[in-house]
Design an enzyme around this catalytic site. Sequence first.
Site, PDB file in Angstrom:
ATOM      1  N   GLU A  65       0.833  -1.208   0.000  1.00 44.19           N
ATOM      2  CA  GLU A  65       0.000   0.000   0.000  1.00 44.19           C
ATOM      3  C   GLU A  65       0.872   1.264   0.000  1.00 44.19           C
ATOM      4  O   GLU A  65       0.533   2.264  -0.652  1.00 44.19           O
ATOM      5  CB  GLU A  65      -0.921  -0.002   1.215  1.00 44.19           C
ATOM      6  N   GLU A  72       1.467   6.353  -7.161  1.00 45.26           N
ATOM      7  CA  GLU A  72       0.391   7.261  -7.558  1.00 45.26           C
ATOM      8  C   GLU A  72       0.846   8.718  -7.476  1.00 45.26           C
ATOM      9  O   GLU A  72       0.519   9.529  -8.357  1.00 45.26           O
ATOM     10  CB  GLU A  72      -0.830   7.052  -6.666  1.00 45.26           C
TER      11      GLU A  72
END
Length: 233
Positions: A65, A72
Amino acid sequence: MGLRKILDSFNYAVAGVVYAVKTQRNMRIHLTAALLVLGLGLYIQVSSRDLLLIFFAITLVIMAELFNTAIEAVVDLCVQEFHPLAKIAKNVAAGAVLMTALNSLVVAYIIFYPRLEGSSFNLGARVKATPLSVTMIALLLVMVLVTIGKAITSKGTYVKGGMPSGHTAVAFAGCTALALYTGSALVASIALVIALLVAHSRLDAQVHSLLEVVAGALLGILATMVVFKLAGW
């Protein structure tokens, strides 16, 4: 200078984790699931080997994560408009998180299902878990709760300030664990003095307010007591 660079690197890493918790809903979901799984593992007294597998699975999910969040951010920085390669990068990163999450589900099924099947959950019939494992889980729980608290309340660096004081929480968690494990008034008193010195250092350095330090102390004490209670101590 070398020690300062090491401390700065550690602070930057902590800031990255707190940022992910603060901004990424999935990270908060992963941490909540991790706490529930660790609590269940304590309750049914999994072995040290199984506990290691659980820690490894949790770490893989959290790492994935974090990498996903970093990818991102880099993609958004470099690409200002829709691009198929940017979409692929984000989708592949999300796929890595999905794979680690599926792996964690398999690990949880293999470890927990045989123990939960037909279990009566009788606290009195359980054997006490090893103190080292219980203490590690208590400290991990405290650090996760501190991270969540800082993600909600901190601004800027996410390391200095914010509710609660992380150093104080960990110090009082260790103090409480020693007191519960040893049952010695002398050991408990010495540990309490050390924890109070840590709390005073946070106030003296003006890193935290009195309220943040008190909140950290209460968090460390209460979280550790809950973990030890679940473990049968």
